[in-house]
Write an enzyme that holds these catalytic residues in place. Structure first.
Site, PDB file in Angstrom:
ATOM      1  CB  SER A   1      90.343   8.535  60.443  1.00 47.32           C
ATOM      2  OG  SER A   1      89.887   9.610  60.657  1.00 47.32           O
TER       3      SER A   1
ATOM      4  CE1 TYR B   1      85.147   6.862  62.450  1.00 51.87           C
ATOM      5  CE2 TYR B   1      87.409   9.089  62.832  1.00 51.87           C
ATOM      6  CZ  TYR B   1      86.426   7.953  62.213  1.00 51.87           C
ATOM      7  OH  TYR B   1      86.573   7.506  60.514  1.00 51.87           O
TER       8      TYR B   1
HETATM    9  P1  NAP Z   1      80.272   3.755  55.527  1.00 53.77           P
HETATM   10  O1  NAP Z   1      80.346   4.243  53.556  1.00 53.77           O
HETATM   11  O2  NAP Z   1      79.734   4.188  56.363  1.00 53.77           O
HETATM   12  O3  NAP Z   1      80.265   1.713  55.361  1.00 53.77           O
HETATM   13  C1  NAP Z   1      80.276   1.235  56.641  1.00 53.77           C
HETATM   14  C2  NAP Z   1      80.472  -0.883  56.227  1.00 53.77           C
HETATM   15  O4  NAP Z   1      80.739  -0.853  57.546  1.00 53.77           O
HETATM   16  C3  NAP Z   1      79.745  -0.951  55.838  1.00 53.77           C
HETATM   17  O5  NAP Z   1      79.981  -1.980  54.460  1.00 53.77           O
HETATM   18  C4  NAP Z   1      78.820  -1.351  56.737  1.00 53.77           C
HETATM   19  O6  NAP Z   1      78.034  -2.537  56.380  1.00 53.77           O
HETATM   20  C5  NAP Z   1      80.159  -1.749  57.690  1.00 53.77           C
HETATM   21  N1  NAP Z   1      79.706  -2.438  59.986  1.00 53.77           N
HETATM   22  C6  NAP Z   1      79.492  -1.111  59.714  1.00 53.77           C
HETATM   23  N2  NAP Z   1      79.277  -1.505  61.095  1.00 53.77           N
HETATM   24  C7  NAP Z   1      79.759  -2.923  61.088  1.00 53.77           C
HETATM   25  C8  NAP Z   1      79.766  -3.947  61.994  1.00 53.77           C
HETATM   26  N3  NAP Z   1      79.294  -3.635  63.688  1.00 53.77           N
HETATM   27  N4  NAP Z   1      80.126  -5.491  61.790  1.00 53.77           N
HETATM   28  C9  NAP Z   1      80.637  -5.378  60.645  1.00 53.77           C
HETATM   29  N5  NAP Z   1      80.441  -4.617  59.674  1.00 53.77           N
HETATM   30  C10 NAP Z   1      79.861  -3.535  60.309  1.00 53.77           C
HETATM   31  O7  NAP Z   1      81.896   4.084  55.790  1.00 53.77           O
HETATM   32  P2  NAP Z   1      83.073   5.237  55.092  1.00 53.77           P
HETATM   33  O8  NAP Z   1      83.033   5.698  55.011  1.00 53.77           O
HETATM   34  O9  NAP Z   1      83.763   3.908  53.803  1.00 53.77           O
HETATM   35  O10 NAP Z   1      84.354   3.764  55.967  1.00 53.77           O
HETATM   36  C11 NAP Z   1      84.752   2.798  55.690  1.00 53.77           C
HETATM   37  C12 NAP Z   1      86.136   2.832  56.849  1.00 53.77           C
HETATM   38  O11 NAP Z   1      87.162   4.346  56.669  1.00 53.77           O
HETATM   39  C13 NAP Z   1      85.819   3.422  58.196  1.00 53.77           C
HETATM   40  O12 NAP Z   1      86.563   2.261  59.161  1.00 53.77           O
HETATM   41  C14 NAP Z   1      86.471   4.611  58.224  1.00 53.77           C
HETATM   42  O13 NAP Z   1      86.120   4.916  60.066  1.00 53.77           O
HETATM   43  C15 NAP Z   1      86.925   4.885  57.834  1.00 53.77           C
HETATM   44  N6  NAP Z   1      86.820   6.153  57.407  1.00 53.77           N
HETATM   45  C16 NAP Z   1      86.264   6.619  56.514  1.00 53.77           C
HETATM   46  C17 NAP Z   1      86.284   8.532  56.453  1.00 53.77           C
HETATM   47  C18 NAP Z   1      85.440   8.908  55.357  1.00 53.77           C
HETATM   48  O14 NAP Z   1      85.433  10.554  55.484  1.00 53.77           O
HETATM   49  N7  NAP Z   1      84.211   8.416  54.546  1.00 53.77           N
HETATM   50  C19 NAP Z   1      87.881   9.141  56.095  1.00 53.77           C
HETATM   51  C20 NAP Z   1      88.405   8.484  57.279  1.00 53.77           C
HETATM   52  C21 NAP Z   1      88.278   7.195  57.874  1.00 53.77           C
HETATM   53  P3  NAP Z   1      76.613  -2.108  56.324  1.00 53.77           P
HETATM   54  O15 NAP Z   1      76.481  -1.743  54.641  1.00 53.77           O
HETATM   55  O16 NAP Z   1      75.717  -3.832  55.605  1.00 53.77           O
HETATM   56  O17 NAP Z   1      75.652  -1.202  57.484  1.00 53.77           O
END
Ligand code: NAP
Length: 248
Positions: free
Chosen positions: A143, A157
């Site tokens: 991130s 985080y």
């Molecule tokens: P999201 O929409 O909240 O989706 C999270 C995903 O992770 C879901 O598929 C969830 O499964 C799964 N998950 C959560 N806890 C888990 C666990 N303990 N074991 C296995 N799977 C798990 O997240 P996102 O925004 O797409 O983020 C994806 C990645 O990008 C993350 O690493 C996040 O830190 C990073 N990121 C995101 C952003 C942003 O602005 N969105 C920015 C920087 C970095 P379920 O659907 O079954 O709950």
């Protein structure tokens, strides 16, 4: 040789977009989910309707035996894994340090750091030439918070993603001779459910004026970079990152 890629957290957000992108590029995709089975199955159906190959499996990456069971199932159902997208991760509601307790911090670190390392370990066991593997590529989803902090909001985080960056660079050195490339992406404000989970559903609208490109990012914009990093087009890239953060 068939490209077989595991994407953790493929039911939603960046993971879902990555699964769709990789399937469109011909990967056999395994997308994992934690609890939202129906959403994961819908992604599988979407891929299959477009002629791609996909499978959804449950895993809790914070649980070592669950991770081992996921990879064992992959071994029995798919050709050897050639790619891993370590995408699953969590954010908890905004908090100043005075309100953070050990349980919260350990929860974030266990999923974002330990879970990422465990999945990388299982992938290396299968990809490394010393274990009879054919090499491969690992993309860790870090991130922009690893660089910028998220002070007053999510320093736990941010610290977890700083650890993911260090893991990415040091693991890349450890397994380069085994034919495995390890790299990362650092998204900025991407339009997914994660912000609501962090207690700020309107966060992107609130912060986008501070982004040089004046908007948040779309999951598919991160997926494009992940797909490139996994591909042979990025065959000389290891131990480094692509920032996808609109200029922040
Ligand atoms: P999201 O929409 O909240 O989706 C999270 C995903 O992770 C879901 O598929 C969830 O499964 C799964 N998950 C959560 N806890 C888990 C666990 N303990 N074991 C296995 N799977 C798990 O997240 P996102 O925004 O797409 O983020 C994806 C990645 O990008 C993350 O690493 C996040 O830190 C990073 N990121 C995101 C952003 C942003 O602005 N969105 C920015 C920087 C970095 P379920 O659907 O079954 O709950």
């Amino acid at each position: 040789m068939e490209k077989v890629t595991l994407i953790t957290g493929g039911s939603r957000g960046i993971g879902r977009a990555t699964a769709l992108q990789l399937a469109a590029e011909g990967h056999w995709v395994c997308l994992s989910y934690l609890s939202r089975r129906e959403q994961a199955e819908r992604v599988v159906e979407e891929i299959q309707l477009q002629g791609g190959k996909a499978l959804a499996l449950q895993v809790d990456i914070a649980n070592e035996s669950s991770v081992q069971a996921l990879f064992a199932e992959l071994d029995s159902r798919l050709p050897p894994i050639s790619g891993l997208v370590n995408n699953a991760g969590i954010l908890l509601p905004q908090s100043a340090i005075e309100q953070m307790d050990a349980a919260r911090v350990n929860h974030i670190l266990t999923i974002n750091v330990t879970g990422t390392l465990l999945c990388a370990r299982e992938a290396v066991k299968r990809m490394a030439r010393r274990h009879g593997g054919n090499g491969g590529a690992i993309v860790n989803v870090s991130s922009a918070a690893a660089r910028l902090g998220a002070s007053h909001e999510y320093i736990d985080y941010a610290a977890s993603k700083g650890a993911v960056d260090t893991l990415t660079v040091r693991l890349s050195r450890e397994v380069a001779s085994q034919g495995i490339r390890v790299k990362g992406v650092r998204p900025g404000f991407i339009d997914t459910d994660m912000h609501a989970a962090g207690g700020a559903p309107g966060r992107i609208a609130r912060v986008q004026a501070t982004v040089p490109l004046r908007r948040g990012g779309e999951p598919r914009e991160v997926a494009e970079a992940i797909a490139w990093l996994l591909s042979e087009r990025a065959s000389y890239v290891t131990g480094s990152f692509i920032d996808l953060a609109g200029g922040i």
